[in-house]
Design an enzyme around this catalytic site. Structure first.
Site, PDB file in Angstrom:
ATOM      1  N   GLY A 220      11.500 -21.066  43.305  1.00 57.46           N
ATOM      2  CA  GLY A 220      11.487 -22.466  43.712  1.00 57.46           C
ATOM      3  C   GLY A 220      10.136 -22.857  44.283  1.00 57.46           C
ATOM      4  O   GLY A 220       9.336 -22.009  44.693  1.00 57.46           O
ATOM      5  N   CYS A 221       9.877 -24.158  44.305  1.00 56.70           N
ATOM      6  CA  CYS A 221       8.535 -24.627  44.680  1.00 56.70           C
ATOM      7  C   CYS A 221       8.242 -24.404  46.166  1.00 56.70           C
ATOM      8  O   CYS A 221       7.245 -23.761  46.518  1.00 56.70           O
ATOM      9  CB  CYS A 221       8.355 -26.098  44.288  1.00 56.70           C
ATOM     10  SG  CYS A 221       9.607 -27.216  44.931  1.00 56.70           S
ATOM     11  N   HIS A 222       9.105 -24.927  47.058  1.00 52.54           N
ATOM     12  CA  HIS A 222       8.903 -24.663  48.483  1.00 52.54           C
ATOM     13  C   HIS A 222       8.888 -23.156  48.743  1.00 52.54           C
ATOM     14  O   HIS A 222       8.150 -22.656  49.588  1.00 52.54           O
ATOM     15  CB  HIS A 222      10.042 -25.276  49.307  1.00 52.54           C
ATOM     16  CG  HIS A 222      10.033 -26.767  49.370  1.00 52.54           C
ATOM     17  ND1 HIS A 222       9.063 -27.480  50.033  1.00 52.54           N
ATOM     18  CD2 HIS A 222      10.894 -27.696  48.866  1.00 52.54           C
ATOM     19  CE1 HIS A 222       9.331 -28.780  49.941  1.00 52.54           C
ATOM     20  NE2 HIS A 222      10.428 -28.942  49.233  1.00 52.54           N
TER      21      HIS A 222
END
Lengths: 343, 343, 343, 343
Positions: free
Chosen positions: C146-148
């Site tokens: 995931g990005c975060h």
């Protein structure tokens, strides 16, 4: 004055609520929304928390609306003319922020808005007070001027009234923040699409073109011909209208200066930035001012006029309150004295 | 090819470094800065960390610059003509991102740039490859086209070459992101001042006007007369040029379409969005493309052309690399094949 | 390598197309969209005009997808696990940009994503190459991080592996541009609502929290406990993760420095800005880099780590291509050498 | 009340002028600037055209300043303490928007601001009215609270007064629009650098940390220990403070709710968004409100409090006017009733 707002959950409705909160004589009695009937306005617009604790009603509750002295209509075109025909006979003034009462010639309205106009001989006025305040005074219904239109018409009227420019040479390149497209969801209002981006829209087909043209023709006393292209600017509020017009032979820079000062020197809301000065939208943000600058392009014989407004204030809700003040015999700037929010 | 960049710490210099990093045949040998001599470029532009570990030298070290096959000059006007006179005789090609070699008529240059032009009979070409590639091939010095100019000239040339518009009727309303004003500090590039703001600048007095006019006159084969107003848009990159021109009698929409497709159908970097389509700056961001759309305003008899470029790429460093490729016999798009960065 | 993209019309799909355009070994053979089947991708994303002339097919055409060497899945969670179970047995590698294959513990997945996990013993790996490249090499399916999570995990792993911080003291305050919310229309992605605005969202309830926690627990070799709050920043791209952790007794600044350099000194995509330096999202925009800076707060005994990525590149499509390269035995940076787009 | 503003050309000075324009009892008599003495304020801030026609004088003209009932000082630290020592003995109240009178402990001031404090036993109060209004009433000098400080202190005081959180566990991650950096030119306030960008600054070294800590220690009645990191957000106005604190054992969500409502239920300017609600900076833009939301992270045992203010209003000039009202026995909200400007 008892005031109701029909269609209070759009940006123009919210802006009316913001402005009227500081109006010493206006009391909001009803606000409507068909999709959010029964909801507190502050749950839709949290910035209004502790300022309004009002619930939205349906516009179907016409007897409630009829308790008002004035009803603002912030709905898509077509609704206001139905509502006004019911409310005006009961002594209620109607200020329409939409297009139903902006045109003298119903054929132009019907051509561009694709609906039949059912209220042809209404006692209405065009809601641009600097130019139509005498008509507004006597009207029952105000067709509040369009946002791009307000900026362009205020910029060009001095030159046309003074016969300084060729009335068929006018190009209006208008630039608007994205709040002008409203709160409804569409890809062209999607943050990620529009941020750091720039585009024209409705090129040679925007409904504000015939509105500008009809009013400028009225101002000029002869036919005008306008090319109008609006652009979406990646900012929230503000319109900058840059217009280009061919000067008539022999016109001097002093003639141009005089035209602006003569027409606007006593206007509270028109601030003349002057010759050679470029106004910026942020100079008027949140206020009802229109700042105007101009420049003569000696090289090409064209005059360039730049005008800036906040599209939600002078371009919509603020101008509507200005008309409200006229309708009820108040000074035009009552409730509209806030300084612009800068920076 | 051994490449040096004089004035590497401005945005155009940094953009050359970005682009040339992916160029298979270019090797950066020297980069200069007078204010930051001795400094690592990555300490000035952290995005270049681990991509370049080069230190800036002074442009006074001319013998080093002379080791180059080509020198890009990213300095204010006046410097490049001095430098080129030293480097060209040593067999170095010069690509000037400034204005020194953009004008055929030195009087126009001197009038608008307020300095004497000291290199009148240079073997130079105007750096807009789509229109001047044959001249570029044979030149020693390229005067890379200005950013607003590139957008406007590519938009209007098809119509002028095909004799479809009145050459003295042209209005160019150009809108630029703020990177166009460079990295130097000034109030009109201050974040808080320009964010959520919009204004015109240098109205009827911008130096790109005579450049556009001289090139369009060349393209048209007759005198043109341009009104040009640039605007600052609250975004980092991108130019949208909206132009308005009166059609000659009898011109049809099909004529207009044909003019664009005829001139550009084989151009790698010109993408025709087509009739009635509004291009957006974000469609070309970070790339060397120019997207063009147009519309006929039947009502007023004017044709509206909209062109978008990334001011730092096709409007500056990318176009310079396109000329570099031509100078060295490469395909024009070598090193410039990156897709635009969207959104 | 023959590549297909399932769900190509979201931002991560478009970003894969942008990146793979410059990949020397990847050939796009199919792209899918259920809502736009039959449409040219360039009509949905005009920036891809003249780069791709491909039509979207339906993901129901599984025999076509099976012609691929690898299929990227850019769909909401739940779809990839169905697809992978069909494609992997046919020898197709699957890289899922969604969450289906991110968790070792299917119970955590099911708790947070509210669907049953139907592919428990898949031969999959967590798609964060710097930390899991050995697993990626041998996997059939990649659950792209995931990005975060990517930003937070890269920032904290050095400190946890070196046992410098209390594993239950970690606070991650993450800030993301609005492209992270995708292209679907909602009020919280509406330009006018989010411009010049700032807010947290999914406070203490975001699905990236359990993902970060599971991976950091794996890295630390002991249980970690994370407080995670994401924020929406009025910009298009970029994530800045600011994390706060209590130091274990006796840890020095030199220990901290060493932890970062030891783990990352040979990593192409991790650039250590160093002690006391604040990285900025624009330093990595459009690139697959992760820049990391840190500072010791002597006063409170906490270490602050700041990491920045482009959420659509290292936080999504770029990292997926990095895994692709590993899967097919290429150098990790192939096709990912573009310099960041600054400014 | 006769009011003067020393240092009127910074953003806080301009904001005082904006706010006081609508204050029924304040009359601006003098405004000063050393760099622009003799200039009309409207030529520096065109948004104030036709609102103020005042010329700037020098702050050296002390006899003119002494005609005031109150003098606002909008200068860098060090100036206000000199000025106050001259003006207070002449019966003039001083409201300092800088740091000279914010600290009880002069050693902390001297350590962080690197100048000697020469006015130790001044009759001054900390200018955060919700918490110090009794002291403000009796003071001659107000040290208006810092912008990040106002947001953080209002957020955390309820929890500390009610003894619900560990006073040494507090992390404050603060995010500010760029107007907080003032109007002076620097690369970190340059539009092109900061647009679409995001970074922390002064990590573990910002002067607002000791201010927050001293005030929270006063509120808690025991020592607090704060980690504070400010961030620059690409927007003009607004602060969002996100704080993370470890709950004491046994504390419930109801305890937390009660702490907020007990302390603030009668406060005009504090609007409690409530449990689980994320406030947004735009909900308070242009107004003196502070909106607060909070959430319990059961998983980690931390409470997250989010507070938003307009950094130039509640974080500076608006709060200063609130103190002015207290000093002169008016209702605190006089002149501050404007609704936020949304969107």
């Amino acid at each position: 004055m008892k005031v109701s707002i029909v269609g209070a959950t759009g940006y123009t409705g919210a802006e009316l609520l913001r402005i009227l909160h500081n109006h010493p004589q206006a009391e909001i009695i009803h606000i409507t929304s068909e999709s959010s009937t029964g909801t507190e306005i502050a749950s839709i617009y949290p910035h209004l928390t502790a300022i309004y604790d009002k619930k939205l009603i349906s516009m179907q509750e016409e007897e409630k609306l009829a308790e008002s002295d004035v009803v603002f209509v912030g709905l898509p075109h077509g609704h206001a003319m139905k509502l006004a025909q019911k409310l005006v006979p009961q002594g209620v003034k109607v200020i329409d922020l939409g297009a139903d009462y902006r045109f003298s010639d119903k054929k132009i309205y019907e051509k561009w808005y694709k609906v039949e106009h059912t209220h042809e001989n209404a006692n209405s006025a065009y809601g641009l007070p600097e130019l139509y305040r005498n008509q507004i005074k006597k009207a029952d219904i105000i067709g509040n001027a369009g946002c791009h239109c307000t900026a362009a018409i205020l910029a060009l009227t001095p030159l046309l009234k003074a016969k300084l420019i060729e009335p068929k040479s006018i190009v209006v390149d208008s630039k608007s923040g994205i709040s002008g497209a409203g709160r409804s969801l569409k890809l062209s209002s999607h943050f990620t699409e529009m941020y750091d981006n720039l585009t024209a829209y409705s090129v040679a087909g925007h409904r504000h073109m015939p509105e500008i043209e009809e009013v400028l023709t009225d101002m000029a006393g002869e036919n005008t011909l306008i090319t109008f292209v609006p652009h979406l600017i990646p900012m929230a509020r503000g319109i900058l209208s840059t217009s280009y017009s061919a000067l008539k032979p022999g016109v001097t820079m002093d003639d141009i200066d005089a035209a602006f000062y003569d027409l606007y020197k006593d206007e509270y809301f028109v601030r003349l930035a002057g010759r050679g000065v470029s106004p910026a939208t942020k100079h008027v943000r949140g206020s009802n001012f229109c700042n105007i600058g101009w420049q003569l392009d000696q090289h090409s014989g064209r005059v360039i006029v730049m005008s800036v407004i906040d599209n939600l204030v002078k371009g919509s809700s603020g101008q509507a309150v200005q008309s409200l003040n006229i309708l009820f015999g108040l000074e035009e700037h009552v409730g509209l004295e806030q300084a612009p929010l800068y920076p």
